[in-house]
Design an enzyme around this catalytic site. Structure first.
Site, PDB file in Angstrom:
ATOM      1  N   GLU A   1       0.827  -1.204   0.000  1.00 45.54           N
ATOM      2  CA  GLU A   1       0.000   0.000   0.000  1.00 45.54           C
ATOM      3  C   GLU A   1       0.866   1.260   0.000  1.00 45.54           C
ATOM      4  O   GLU A   1       1.797   1.388   0.784  1.00 45.54           O
ATOM      5  CB  GLU A   1      -0.929   0.006   1.210  1.00 45.54           C
ATOM      6  CG  GLU A   1      -1.888  -1.175   1.270  1.00 45.54           C
ATOM      7  CD  GLU A   1      -2.882  -1.201   0.112  1.00 45.54           C
ATOM      8  OE1 GLU A   1      -3.006  -0.183  -0.590  1.00 45.54           O
ATOM      9  OE2 GLU A   1      -3.538  -2.249  -0.084  1.00 45.54           O
TER      10      GLU A   1
ATOM     11  N   ARG B   1     -18.143  -0.950   5.308  1.00 48.47           N
ATOM     12  CA  ARG B   1     -19.274  -1.594   4.638  1.00 48.47           C
ATOM     13  C   ARG B   1     -19.863  -2.725   5.480  1.00 48.47           C
ATOM     14  O   ARG B   1     -20.961  -3.191   5.207  1.00 48.47           O
ATOM     15  CB  ARG B   1     -18.846  -2.098   3.254  1.00 48.47           C
ATOM     16  CG  ARG B   1     -18.539  -0.953   2.311  1.00 48.47           C
ATOM     17  CD  ARG B   1     -18.064  -1.440   0.948  1.00 48.47           C
ATOM     18  NE  ARG B   1     -17.909  -0.308   0.037  1.00 48.47           N
ATOM     19  CZ  ARG B   1     -16.830   0.458  -0.013  1.00 48.47           C
ATOM     20  NH1 ARG B   1     -15.809   0.207   0.789  1.00 48.47           N
ATOM     21  NH2 ARG B   1     -16.762   1.481  -0.842  1.00 48.47           N
TER      22      ARG B   1
ATOM     23  N   CYS C   1      -8.045  -1.948   8.351  1.00 45.99           N
ATOM     24  CA  CYS C   1      -6.671  -1.977   7.837  1.00 45.99           C
ATOM     25  C   CYS C   1      -6.171  -0.567   7.542  1.00 45.99           C
ATOM     26  O   CYS C   1      -5.099  -0.154   7.979  1.00 45.99           O
ATOM     27  CB  CYS C   1      -6.588  -2.830   6.572  1.00 45.99           C
ATOM     28  SG  CYS C   1      -6.654  -4.609   6.864  1.00 45.99           S
TER      29      CYS C   1
ATOM     30  N   HIS D   1      -1.150  -5.644   2.234  1.00 45.09           N
ATOM     31  CA  HIS D   1      -2.293  -6.550   2.211  1.00 45.09           C
ATOM     32  C   HIS D   1      -1.862  -7.865   1.566  1.00 45.09           C
ATOM     33  O   HIS D   1      -1.197  -7.858   0.527  1.00 45.09           O
ATOM     34  CB  HIS D   1      -3.438  -5.960   1.382  1.00 45.09           C
ATOM     35  CG  HIS D   1      -4.383  -5.117   2.164  1.00 45.09           C
ATOM     36  ND1 HIS D   1      -4.554  -3.761   1.940  1.00 45.09           N
ATOM     37  CD2 HIS D   1      -5.232  -5.442   3.180  1.00 45.09           C
ATOM     38  CE1 HIS D   1      -5.460  -3.297   2.771  1.00 45.09           C
ATOM     39  NE2 HIS D   1      -5.895  -4.290   3.534  1.00 45.09           N
TER      40      HIS D   1
END
Length: 233
Positions: free
Chosen positions: A85, A95, A147, A166
């Site tokens: 990332e 979500r 995360c 990730h």
């Protein structure tokens, strides 16, 4: 004469969430820890999948261990490659609920800019992991779940080299139920082609690249390490 102090490396993973009983980040970090013989003292810890608890726990670990390098690791259910990332977003937008039942939507994490950059050399890390034979990519979107929250807290809580990776959501059986937290627009979670050894190798290369600044050497060292650990099994 006093011995030279080894650098301290802190690597974190996450507990299971979203109804799953496994989290590939925890398995990968455990495998990394079991075979670690790198030029640093490795400290591994598990973080809760909690917006409130994860950042607080990470800050406790930073104060306790005072690491020279930090790598936080999470899983992304709909990715087939290890993702390095590049940015932490200033956004909590869940979500699904976290493990405490909290589901913040559209909430800024802090008063800083929209994005903060990783403090790892993402290009060098990606090149080194690829040289070790593991599928890898640079990512510009760490999602907006726990995360990313941890990544953001990490970059604001310490000035040491720090980043987030990730890993695909490998499972010992079946498929991961999670995935939309990082990649809401993708279709159902694919079965990743990577293995647990691949994930541990990738994490080792990330650390060695950050510690030594030599991506090629890190990749070659990881290949030797994999061959050695295979012989020991």
């Amino acid at each position: 004469m006093a011995e030279a102090r080894l650098p301290v490396v802190l690597v974190t993973a996450f507990e299971p969430f979203g109804g799953d009983t496994e989290n590939a980040s925890a398995a990968a970090v455990a495998r990394l820890d079991a075979g670690w013989d790198g030029p640093a003292r490795l400290v591994t810890e598990l973080l809760p999948v909690s917006f409130a608890g994860s950042g607080a726990r990470l800050q406790q670990l930073l104060l306790r261990h005072r690491p020279d390098l930090v790598l936080c690791v999470g899983e992304a259910g709909r990715r087939r490659a290890v993702s390095v990332e590049r940015w932490a977003r200033n956004l909590d937008d869940a979500r699904i609920p976290d493990n405490d039942g909290e589901q913040p939507r559209g909430v800024a994490i802090d008063e800083g800019p929209e994005r903060l950059p990783t403090r790892l050399d993402a290009a060098a890390v990606v090149a080194a992991v690829a040289a070790a034979g593991v599928a890898v990519e640079a990512s510009d979107d760490a999602g907006a779940f726990v995360c990313n929250h941890v990544f953001r807290v990490l970059l604001t809580a310490t000035d040491v080299p720090a980043g987030f990776v990730h890993v695909p959501a490998l499972r010992t059986r079946g498929r991961a139920q999670v995935g939309a937290e990082t990649d809401p627009g993708s279709a159902g979670a694919p079965v990743p082609e990577l293995t647990p050894d691949d994930l541990a190798t990738a994490l080792r290369v990330v650390l060695l690249t950050a510690l030594t600044g030599s991506g090629t050497a890190a990749g070659e060292d990881a290949l030797t390490w994999v061959a050695t650990t295979d012989l020991l099994q």
